[in-house]
Design an enzyme around this catalytic site. Sequence first.
Site, short mmCIF file in Angstrom:
data_model
loop_
_atom_site.label_atom_id
_atom_site.label_comp_id
_atom_site.label_asym_id
_atom_site.label_seq_id
_atom_site.Cartn_x
_atom_site.Cartn_y
_atom_site.Cartn_z
NE ARG A 102 -2.27 -1.23 3.63
CZ ARG A 102 -1.73 -0.43 4.52
NH1 ARG A 102 -1.80 0.89 4.38
NH2 ARG A 102 -1.13 -0.91 5.59
CE1 TYR A 134 0.45 -5.94 -2.15
CE2 TYR A 134 -0.72 -4.06 -1.23
CZ TYR A 134 -0.17 -5.32 -1.09
OH TYR A 134 -0.28 -5.95 0.11
CE LYS A 174 -6.19 -3.64 4.46
NZ LYS A 174 -6.52 -4.19 5.79
CG HIS A 197 -7.06 -3.03 10.00
ND1 HIS A 197 -5.74 -2.67 10.14
CD2 HIS A 197 -7.06 -4.03 9.08
CE1 HIS A 197 -4.99 -3.42 9.36
NE2 HIS A 197 -5.76 -4.26 8.71
CB SER A 257 -0.79 -3.72 7.87
OG SER A 257 -1.96 -3.01 7.53
CB CYS A 272 0.61 -6.45 13.86
SG CYS A 272 1.83 -5.19 13.46
CG ASP A 282 -7.61 -7.20 6.73
OD1 ASP A 282 -6.60 -7.09 7.46
OD2 ASP A 282 -7.89 -6.40 5.82
NE ARG A 303 -0.14 -8.66 2.37
CZ ARG A 303 -0.69 -8.23 3.49
NH1 ARG A 303 -1.83 -8.73 3.92
NH2 ARG A 303 -0.10 -7.31 4.21
P1 GTP Z 1 -2.63 -7.66 7.37
O1 GTP Z 1 -3.23 -8.80 6.61
O2 GTP Z 1 -1.58 -6.91 6.63
O3 GTP Z 1 -3.63 -6.70 7.95
O4 GTP Z 1 -1.78 -8.32 8.60
P2 GTP Z 1 -2.22 -9.35 9.75
O5 GTP Z 1 -2.53 -8.56 10.97
O6 GTP Z 1 -3.24 -10.31 9.26
O7 GTP Z 1 -0.84 -10.13 10.06
P3 GTP Z 1 -0.48 -11.69 9.95
O8 GTP Z 1 -1.35 -12.54 10.81
O9 GTP Z 1 -0.42 -12.05 8.52
O10 GTP Z 1 0.98 -11.73 10.59
C1 GTP Z 1 2.03 -10.97 10.04
C2 GTP Z 1 3.37 -11.43 10.50
O11 GTP Z 1 3.43 -11.50 11.93
C3 GTP Z 1 3.71 -12.82 9.98
O12 GTP Z 1 5.04 -12.82 9.53
C4 GTP Z 1 3.52 -13.71 11.17
O13 GTP Z 1 4.38 -14.82 11.13
C5 GTP Z 1 3.84 -12.79 12.36
N1 GTP Z 1 3.06 -13.17 13.55
C6 GTP Z 1 1.72 -13.40 13.62
N2 GTP Z 1 1.34 -13.76 14.86
C7 GTP Z 1 2.45 -13.75 15.62
C8 GTP Z 1 2.71 -14.04 17.01
O14 GTP Z 1 1.83 -14.37 17.79
N3 GTP Z 1 4.01 -13.92 17.44
C9 GTP Z 1 5.00 -13.54 16.57
N4 GTP Z 1 6.24 -13.44 17.07
N5 GTP Z 1 4.81 -13.28 15.27
C10 GTP Z 1 3.55 -13.38 14.79
MN MN Z 2 -4.11 -10.55 7.36
MN MN Z 3 -5.14 -5.53 6.94
#
Ligand code: GTP
Ligand code: MN
Ligand code: MN
Length: 596
Positions: free
Chosen positions: A82, A210, A219, A239, A261, A263, A288, A380
């Site tokens: 983004r 993208y 979004k 979100h 994002s 996280c 999401d 992704r």
């Molecule tokens: P968006 O789809 O961009 O909104 O992100 P999201 O919040 O869905 O994040 P996602 O669950 O895809 O996690 C993103 C990154 O954080 C990945 O590389 C995961 O491996 C890492 N991650 C997710 N959960 C944890 C956790 O509990 N501990 C740690 N250390 N890393 C985590």
């Molecule tokens: Mn996600």
């Molecule tokens: Mn998101």
Amino acid sequence: MSSTHQAAVGHDAPTKNADLLSWVTRCARMTQPDRIVWCDGSEAEKKRLTEQAVKEGILIPLNQEKRPGCYLHRSNPNDVARVEHLTFICTPNKTDAGPTNNWMDPEQAYTKLGLLFDGSMKGRTLYVVPYAMGPLGGPSTKIGVELTDSIYVVLNMRIMTRMGKPALDMLGDSEDFNRGLHSTGDVNPDRRYICHFPQDNTIWSFGSGYGGNVLLGKKCLALRIGSYLGREEGWLAEHMLILGVTDPKGQTTYVAAAFPSACGKTNFAMMIPPKSYQGWKVETVGDDIAWMRVGPDGRLYAINPEAGYFGVVPGTNTKTNPNAMATIAKDTLFTNVAMTADGDVWWEGKDGEVPEELVDWQGRPWKKGCPEKAAHPNSRFTAPMTNNPALSPKANDPQGVPISAIIFGGRRSNTVPLVLQAFNWTHGVFLGATMGSETTAAATGKVGVVRRDPMAMLPFCGYHMGDYLQHWLDMQKSITHLPKIFQVNWFRQDKNGKYLWPGYGENMRVLEWIVNRVHGRVPTQETLLGWVPRQGDIPIQGLDLPPEAIAEATSIKADEWKSELKSQEVFFEQLGTKAPEALMLQRKLLISRLGS
Ligand code: GTP
Ligand code: MN
Ligand code: MN
């Protein structure tokens, strides 16, 4: 406009909706496509467009034995995330967009982008993509129509939304639909704009291919325009993931959680509880976005407006997220991952040995040990939610699910403890408002820098952030059964930069405490920041954790909070007179408690 356009728009169109027809006509006159295709969302259409995308090199077929129905897309290397600095809220008054958004005057934006769209689809096809955000026919569901010259967008929208004829049927003759216009253009970052016109329920996106910039239902509509509509109409567009957690007695508790994002939302929403949680089950409603409104019984109900997952690939494996691995085993579009010699996909953090040789996300040969990443950090997957083994049976319920807990969490290597519960709704809104998080690859820019990201909505709030926070405060007047609010941080690190908390499935241990608190099953301990688990309330048996790690992960350090308060002050000052009074009071109370 040529007669072919008139024929395509006027006669062949599968709708008699006059507003829709005249808008498509106007956009076609501006962009001058060679053809107009109305998408119906059928299997035949998917097959036809997929074949064409393969022929044009937009999609690369993957090994169909290993990954049936899966394809790889490589985006332009300058177009992989983004672009927040090129994203604009175009309200008539600048103050309505607020200090946290880029603003452009609507007249100026329409003119400026109009010049870019002028003839931008010459030699190309304009696809008309009607779609529904939310279960078809539901009271919270909104209809959008995206006009795009990208097959990749059409195929992604087909997974991410309820796309095609059913959406058009739901719209009927109504003029109440979001008008989205997208053209890939020449993918030049100097000619790239994502503009939102909330007062016109309109989005114009130019010059990107993208996901977050071009899948306009996500979004752009579900969050930026959605949050604006939510304030006008008295609901919340957030979100947030939505999950249902069922205990061994069979009681299901629904939880919504906002993490910025990349996280951890998708991971948390698809979590599999560890072995010690026999009889517990976590099911995904959404990963999401949550649209939440007050139901007739006074509770807050959430729907997931999407129908698929646009998830972060790196770090996904059978240990961290087995449900995601199952989800992406078939009928998935991969964007910017690496490819193996036998036509399968690969990324950093996948199970197994690192292959000796790969083709990297840019299509270049890659050898093991190469310092550059083979998959882009923001690569992704786009996969239908029906692929998810943990899909909640309520995911298609138009009424949504009643939310008992709301969780706010950022990526913080220090300062913020593992979990705490807010004293009340207003304090909870304060915790959400003062969220900070270290930046990730999901947006263009430097990664690892702490920025204030209120409710994980900094890049997605479609109006003034101060008004948004006030809207959250006001919501408590209409909710009779207020969800309890919590804050979590899975990302705290020790001195050596190692995560103190194992995360992923083990987050179930924290979720159990949250569920117990919601139902009043455990007492708690008060701290300066909020209520926290008493020692032993978060079970750590079976974890390979030194006892000091949990103490460190849950610690509250005065010196860290000094600088945190300072950073929060800068944020509130930015909101000026729109900083809600109730939150300023919370801030004063916190300062006096901390004695700084
Ligand atoms: P968006 O789809 O961009 O909104 O992100 P999201 O919040 O869905 O994040 P996602 O669950 O895809 O996690 C993103 C990154 O954080 C990945 O590389 C995961 O491996 C890492 N991650 C997710 N959960 C944890 C956790 O509990 N501990 C740690 N250390 N890393 C985590
Ligand atoms: Mn996600
Ligand atoms: Mn998101």
